[in-house]
Design a protein around this motif. Structure first.
Motif, mmCIF file in Angstrom:
data_model
loop_
_atom_site.group_PDB
_atom_site.id
_atom_site.type_symbol
_atom_site.label_atom_id
_atom_site.label_comp_id
_atom_site.label_asym_id
_atom_site.label_seq_id
_atom_site.Cartn_x
_atom_site.Cartn_y
_atom_site.Cartn_z
ATOM 1 N N ASP A 1 0.855 -1.177 0.000
ATOM 2 C CA ASP A 1 0.000 0.000 0.000
ATOM 3 C C ASP A 1 0.896 1.234 0.000
ATOM 4 O O ASP A 1 2.117 1.145 0.131
ATOM 5 C CB ASP A 1 -0.912 -0.004 1.228
ATOM 6 C CG ASP A 1 -2.178 0.841 1.045
ATOM 7 O OD1 ASP A 1 -2.324 1.465 -0.020
ATOM 8 O OD2 ASP A 1 -3.004 0.868 1.970
ATOM 9 N N SER A 2 0.282 2.385 -0.154
ATOM 10 C CA SER A 2 1.005 3.656 -0.135
ATOM 11 C C SER A 2 0.081 4.732 0.400
ATOM 12 O O SER A 2 -1.144 4.552 0.448
ATOM 13 C CB SER A 2 1.477 4.031 -1.550
ATOM 14 O OG SER A 2 0.353 4.256 -2.407
ATOM 15 N N GLU B 1 -2.327 5.750 -2.426
ATOM 16 C CA GLU B 1 -3.469 4.858 -2.614
ATOM 17 C C GLU B 1 -4.471 5.017 -1.473
ATOM 18 O O GLU B 1 -5.688 4.928 -1.681
ATOM 19 C CB GLU B 1 -2.985 3.415 -2.687
ATOM 20 C CG GLU B 1 -2.202 3.105 -3.952
ATOM 21 C CD GLU B 1 -1.556 1.745 -3.865
ATOM 22 O OE1 GLU B 1 -2.132 0.785 -4.436
ATOM 23 O OE2 GLU B 1 -0.488 1.622 -3.222
ATOM 24 N N THR B 2 -3.955 5.229 -0.265
ATOM 25 C CA THR B 2 -4.844 5.445 0.878
ATOM 26 C C THR B 2 -5.680 6.700 0.667
ATOM 27 O O THR B 2 -6.882 6.717 0.958
ATOM 28 C CB THR B 2 -4.025 5.564 2.171
ATOM 29 O OG1 THR B 2 -3.198 4.403 2.319
ATOM 30 C CG2 THR B 2 -4.929 5.690 3.389
ATOM 31 N N GLN C 1 -6.480 7.964 -2.246
ATOM 32 C CA GLN C 1 -7.458 7.689 -3.312
ATOM 33 C C GLN C 1 -8.653 6.903 -2.785
ATOM 34 O O GLN C 1 -9.794 7.182 -3.142
ATOM 35 C CB GLN C 1 -6.779 6.929 -4.446
ATOM 36 C CG GLN C 1 -7.668 6.662 -5.647
ATOM 37 C CD GLN C 1 -8.061 7.926 -6.387
ATOM 38 O OE1 GLN C 1 -7.347 8.395 -7.254
ATOM 39 N NE2 GLN C 1 -9.210 8.512 -6.044
ATOM 40 N N ARG C 2 -8.397 5.916 -1.916
ATOM 41 C CA ARG C 2 -9.513 5.149 -1.337
ATOM 42 C C ARG C 2 -10.377 6.019 -0.434
ATOM 43 O O ARG C 2 -11.601 5.865 -0.395
ATOM 44 C CB ARG C 2 -8.977 3.967 -0.531
ATOM 45 C CG ARG C 2 -8.418 2.833 -1.359
ATOM 46 C CD ARG C 2 -8.255 1.576 -0.514
ATOM 47 N NE ARG C 2 -7.430 1.803 0.669
ATOM 48 C CZ ARG C 2 -6.103 1.701 0.679
ATOM 49 N NH1 ARG C 2 -5.446 1.387 -0.431
ATOM 50 N NH2 ARG C 2 -5.423 1.905 1.794
ATOM 51 N N LYS D 1 0.484 10.789 -8.077
ATOM 52 C CA LYS D 1 1.702 10.883 -7.267
ATOM 53 C C LYS D 1 2.799 11.514 -8.105
ATOM 54 O O LYS D 1 3.048 11.117 -9.244
ATOM 55 C CB LYS D 1 2.153 9.483 -6.818
ATOM 56 C CG LYS D 1 3.231 9.514 -5.741
ATOM 57 C CD LYS D 1 2.611 9.847 -4.406
ATOM 58 C CE LYS D 1 3.637 9.926 -3.296
ATOM 59 N NZ LYS D 1 2.966 10.117 -1.987
ATOM 60 N N GLY E 1 -0.577 7.318 -11.505
ATOM 61 C CA GLY E 1 -1.981 7.578 -11.222
ATOM 62 C C GLY E 1 -2.874 6.736 -12.110
ATOM 63 O O GLY E 1 -2.420 6.200 -13.127
ATOM 64 N N ASN E 2 -4.121 6.638 -11.730
ATOM 65 C CA ASN E 2 -5.071 5.806 -12.469
ATOM 66 C C ASN E 2 -5.842 6.562 -13.543
ATOM 67 O O ASN E 2 -6.572 5.946 -14.315
ATOM 68 C CB ASN E 2 -6.068 5.171 -11.490
ATOM 69 C CG ASN E 2 -5.380 4.268 -10.484
ATOM 70 O OD1 ASN E 2 -4.320 3.700 -10.756
ATOM 71 N ND2 ASN E 2 -5.973 4.143 -9.298
ATOM 72 N N LEU F 1 -1.567 3.996 -9.867
ATOM 73 C CA LEU F 1 -1.236 4.586 -8.571
ATOM 74 C C LEU F 1 -0.517 3.605 -7.650
ATOM 75 O O LEU F 1 0.146 4.029 -6.706
ATOM 76 C CB LEU F 1 -2.502 5.120 -7.908
ATOM 77 C CG LEU F 1 -2.308 6.140 -6.783
ATOM 78 C CD1 LEU F 1 -1.536 7.363 -7.262
ATOM 79 C CD2 LEU F 1 -3.653 6.561 -6.211
ATOM 80 N N ASP F 2 -0.604 2.311 -7.929
ATOM 81 C CA ASP F 2 0.142 1.349 -7.115
ATOM 82 C C ASP F 2 1.648 1.561 -7.218
ATOM 83 O O ASP F 2 2.410 1.165 -6.323
ATOM 84 C CB ASP F 2 -0.226 -0.084 -7.521
ATOM 85 C CG ASP F 2 0.113 -0.390 -8.973
ATOM 86 O OD1 ASP F 2 -0.192 0.446 -9.855
ATOM 87 O OD2 ASP F 2 0.668 -1.465 -9.233
ATOM 88 N N ARG G 1 3.845 3.023 -4.302
ATOM 89 C CA ARG G 1 4.497 2.235 -3.256
ATOM 90 C C ARG G 1 6.016 2.321 -3.406
ATOM 91 O O ARG G 1 6.741 2.577 -2.445
ATOM 92 C CB ARG G 1 4.042 0.780 -3.331
ATOM 93 C CG ARG G 1 2.541 0.607 -3.187
ATOM 94 C CD ARG G 1 2.101 -0.818 -3.488
ATOM 95 N NE ARG G 1 0.648 -0.894 -3.625
ATOM 96 C CZ ARG G 1 -0.017 -2.006 -3.904
ATOM 97 N NH1 ARG G 1 0.637 -3.151 -4.078
ATOM 98 N NH2 ARG G 1 -1.341 -1.982 -4.013
#
Length: 219
Positions: free
Chosen positions: A113-114, A117-118, A120-121, A130, A157-158, A186-187, A190
């Motif tokens: 995780d990063s 990402e946190t 974004q969720r 990022k 990014g997504n 976005l992964d 990490r």
């Protein structure tokens, strides 16, 4: 454009100052409107510069830059307000550095995780990208001062359109197109964030007036 820079530290000041200098309307956001670091910056930065709360800054902006420390980023963005972030490009410059046990810091989130990402969720309607978390603030906005700009910066990014917006900002800062690398979703954040423990070890070994960055060399 109208841009919010959330955070009143060195990174926030550096990014906000450059954005004003190249013609954007910038509000520096902090926990409370009237924060001295924000008001003093706005007073000296000239036309186009203002300060306010996290929520005020995010509400006025087309683009939001998270320049808060990663350990408090979720709280700062919560104060900015999910509704004020919805649909907007949110450039995350933070790193999840945990100094609670002293130096060197650990990462509060890593491997699977990063912090990006946190974020974004937590704010699914924001368009998180990022960027710029892998280097020192002066180089973020003036890459040509090192190796004539022949060193590298990364985006992840997504949302391809959001990444294109961030890439345009990087080019306005002076980054050469061939040294801006879109690494994918976005992964990838990490790995970008996990670079920071090594970056800090290199940083403390450098003379204080020396800047450094990653340069990808290939045949």
């Amino acid at each position: 454009m109208k841009i919010a820079v959330l955070g009143t530290g060195m990174v926030g000041h550096t990014l906000a100052g450059k954005l004003v200098a190249i013609g954007h309307e910038v509000m520096m956001g902090s926990r409370e409107a009237g924060n001295p670091k924000g008001t003093e910056w706005a007073a000296q930065a000239g036309p186009g510069a203002s300060s306010g709360s996290f929520a005020q800054a995010a509400a006025m902006a087309e683009i939001v830059i998270n320049a808060t420390p990663g350990m408090v980023s979720l709280a700062a963005l919560s104060e900015a307000g999910a509704a004020n972030l919805a649909g907007k490009v949110l450039m995350d410059v933070s790193n999840p550095l945990d100094f609670s046990a002293g130096f060197p810091p650990s990462l509060s989130v890593c491997n699977t995780d990063s912090i990006a990402e946190t974020i974004q969720r937590s704010f699914p309607k924001a368009r998180v990208v990022k960027a710029l978390n892998t280097l020192e603030a002066p180089l973020m906005v003036d890459p040509l001062r090192l190796a004539d700009g022949a060193h590298d910066v990364f985006v992840a990014g997504n949302d391809d359109e959001a990444k294109a917006t961030v890439v345009a900002l990087l080019r306005a800062f002076g980054w050469l197109p061939e040294h801006i690398h879109d690494l994918g979703g976005l992964d990838v954040a990490r790995g970008l964030e996990m670079w920071m423990p090594l970056w800090l070890r290199i940083f403390v070994r450098q003379p204080k007036d020396k800047l450094f960055n990653i340069s990808i060399v290939s045949e």
